[in-house]
Design an enzyme around this catalytic site. Structure first.
Site, PDB file in Angstrom:
ATOM      1  N   ASP A  24       0.900  -1.176  -0.112  1.00  0.00           N
ATOM      2  CA  ASP A  24      -0.161  -0.026  -0.081  1.00  0.00           C
ATOM      3  C   ASP A  24       1.068   1.595  -0.269  1.00  0.00           C
ATOM      4  OD1 ASP A  24      -3.022   0.320  -0.385  1.00  0.00           O
ATOM      5  OD2 ASP A  24      -2.870  -0.809   2.453  1.00  0.00           O
TER       6      ASP A  24
ATOM      7  N   GLU B 275      -5.253   7.354  -0.173  1.00  0.00           N
ATOM      8  CA  GLU B 275      -5.643   6.814   0.802  1.00  0.00           C
ATOM      9  C   GLU B 275      -4.570   6.489   2.065  1.00  0.00           C
ATOM     10  OE1 GLU B 275      -7.538   2.480   0.106  1.00  0.00           O
ATOM     11  OE2 GLU B 275      -7.776   2.742   2.466  1.00  0.00           O
TER      12      GLU B 275
ATOM     13  N   ASP C 289      -6.150   5.315  -4.934  1.00  0.00           N
ATOM     14  CA  ASP C 289      -6.435   4.082  -4.593  1.00  0.00           C
ATOM     15  C   ASP C 289      -4.455   3.083  -4.005  1.00  0.00           C
ATOM     16  OD1 ASP C 289      -6.909   1.955  -2.279  1.00  0.00           O
ATOM     17  OD2 ASP C 289      -8.827   2.258  -2.685  1.00  0.00           O
TER      18      ASP C 289
ATOM     19  N   ILE D  30      -3.815   0.271  -3.277  1.00  0.00           N
ATOM     20  CA  ILE D  30      -4.115  -0.829  -3.383  1.00  0.00           C
ATOM     21  C   ILE D  30      -5.640  -1.047  -2.944  1.00  0.00           C
ATOM     22  CG2 ILE D  30      -4.223  -3.414  -2.547  1.00  0.00           C
ATOM     23  CD1 ILE D  30      -1.211  -3.220  -2.546  1.00  0.00           C
ATOM     24  N   ASP D  31      -6.673  -0.855  -4.172  1.00  0.00           N
ATOM     25  CA  ASP D  31      -8.011  -1.565  -3.697  1.00  0.00           C
ATOM     26  C   ASP D  31      -8.331  -3.257  -3.656  1.00  0.00           C
ATOM     27  OD1 ASP D  31     -10.939  -0.322  -3.720  1.00  0.00           O
ATOM     28  OD2 ASP D  31     -10.845  -0.745  -5.591  1.00  0.00           O
TER      29      ASP D  31
ATOM     30  N   THR E 295      -7.504  -4.652  -0.607  1.00  0.00           N
ATOM     31  CA  THR E 295      -7.253  -5.226   0.205  1.00  0.00           C
ATOM     32  C   THR E 295      -7.061  -7.275   0.851  1.00  0.00           C
ATOM     33  OG1 THR E 295      -7.381  -4.310   1.786  1.00  0.00           O
ATOM     34  CG2 THR E 295      -6.178  -2.708   0.972  1.00  0.00           C
TER      35      THR E 295
ATOM     36  N   ASP F  63     -11.975   5.365  -4.219  1.00  0.00           N
ATOM     37  CA  ASP F  63     -12.671   3.386  -4.295  1.00  0.00           C
ATOM     38  C   ASP F  63     -13.492   3.499  -5.612  1.00  0.00           C
ATOM     39  OD1 ASP F  63     -11.916   2.203  -2.063  1.00  0.00           O
ATOM     40  OD2 ASP F  63     -13.059   2.779  -0.588  1.00  0.00           O
TER      41      ASP F  63
END
Ligand SMILES: Nc1ncnc2c1ncn2[C@@H]1O[C@H](COP(=O)(O)OS(=O)(=O)O)[C@@H](OP(=O)(O)O)[C@H]1O
Ligand SMILES: [Mg+2]
Ligand SMILES: [Mg+2]
Ligand SMILES: [Mg+2]
Length: 320
Positions: A44, A67, A120, A122-123, A125, A265
């Protein structure tokens, strides 16, 4: 505006960030404790560092709303983690220092402005840790409207059977998909009314991120008879944009009825579907407003469709 520099910068950053995420994921031991979130933490932060650095270099005066932030990471007990992140980042950006990496991450602490980027790193997770689907999402927003969206889905099978897809959309210029490893872009097109075989719907893997029973009832009411596809992250938008499903429903969970969706998101995924000919609104049919802050406070739930069935879906929601 053509947004060609913006698009090229976002594509290059998404590809590098996806490489970092895959490198971290390959190193996850098979017998890892389910509760150990450390790999996703490293990926992330590393992904956000790469992307923010790239955007800030090319567009130094643009705000970036990411994020993550590096506040935690700067604590002395996190020094080993920061070092680990720096070594992954260093594989792509030689000579990166921990201080630089923390600074790049914090470049993503901006606020929503007339023109800003959202990302984001890593969307999905949970999907990342499960060795399932996840996405790296980057979007450029102007006056509350998404203008450019780049969505890397490193674990998603592409049209040619290869693993890893990159979705790219620019307002008014259409949407394409290209293998993440490189290749020829092909145009994206949502499901057509005649394509009954793809009258399927997608929803989250995590049941707490939606209202499964209501989502199923709505899908049935508009004539979708097959079971839902459950996919993590904004990969769901890619599935609708590429004509593999006709509808993505994300209705407020009964457990968190006041939840408001984060801009990062949805921004990249939403423009990919719109430019593929589809429609994206909240559950009341209102356009998603990316100009109100990090949370879309004036929207509830998300409805993503091929466009043709959209009004019918909103009508069913109004009555149920
Ligand atoms: N209650 C609730 N309702 C709706 N959405 C929520 C909720 N809680 C969290 N989130 C956000 O969901 C993001 C993950 O997206 P998905 O639900 O599509 O994927 S997944 O099934 O969870 O993998 C996830 O994004 P990441 O944190 O980037 O994974 C969250 O921002
Ligand atoms: Mg997310
Ligand atoms: Mg995330
Ligand atoms: Mg998160």
């Amino acid at each position: 505006m053509s947004y060609s520099t913006e698009t090229q910068v976002a594509i290059a950053a998404a590809i590098q960030a996806a490489q970092l995420c895959q490198a971290v994921r390959r190193a996850i031991p098979e017998a890892m404790e389910k509760t150990d979130k450390s790999p996703v933490t490293v990926a992330d932060y590393g992904s956000q560092a790469i992307i923010c650095r790239a955007i800030a270099q090319s567009f130094p005066s643009d705000a970036i709303v990411g994020e993550e932030d590096a506040a935690e990471l700067r604590r002395p007990e996190m020094a080993d983690t920061l070092q680990k992140i720096t070594s992954y980042v260093g594989a792509l950006i030689p000579d990166a220092t921990p201080e630089q990496v923390a600074g790049w991450i914090d470049r993503g602490n901006g606020t929503v402005a007339p023109r800003y980027w959202t990302l984001d790193p890593i969307d999905g997770t949970k999907g990342f840790l499960r060795q399932d689907q996840y996405a790296v999402a980057i979007a450029l927003v102007e006056q509350g409207e998404v203008k450019v969206g780049v969505l890397a889905c490193p674990a998603l099978p592409g049209p040619g059977g290869e693993t890893g897809v990159l979705y790219v959309a620019v307002r008014g210029q259409g949407a394409t998909q290209v293998p993440l490893k490189g290749g020829n872009p092909t145009p994206l097109k949502v499901v057509s009314s005649e394509d009954v075989a793809h009258f399927r719907f997608v929803e989250s893997v995590e049941s707490s991120h939606g209202d499964r029973s209501r989502q199923e009832a709505v899908a049935q009411a508009v004539g979708i008879t097959t079971e839902s596809m459950r996919i993590d992250s904004q990969a769901k938008y890619g599935i609708v944009a590429s004509g593999q499903a006709v509808l993505y429903l994300r209705l407020p969970s009964p457990k968190s009825p006041d939840y408001r969706e984060n801009i990062w998101d949805h921004a990249a995924g939403a423009i990919v579907v719109e430019e593929a000919g589809g429609k994206v609104t909240d559950m009341y049919g209102k356009p998603l407003d990316f100009g109100t802050g990090t949370k879309m406070v004036d929207n509830r739930g998300v409805v993503v469709s091929n466009g043709a069935i959209h009004d019918q879906v909103i009508g069913v929601l109004a009555q149920s």
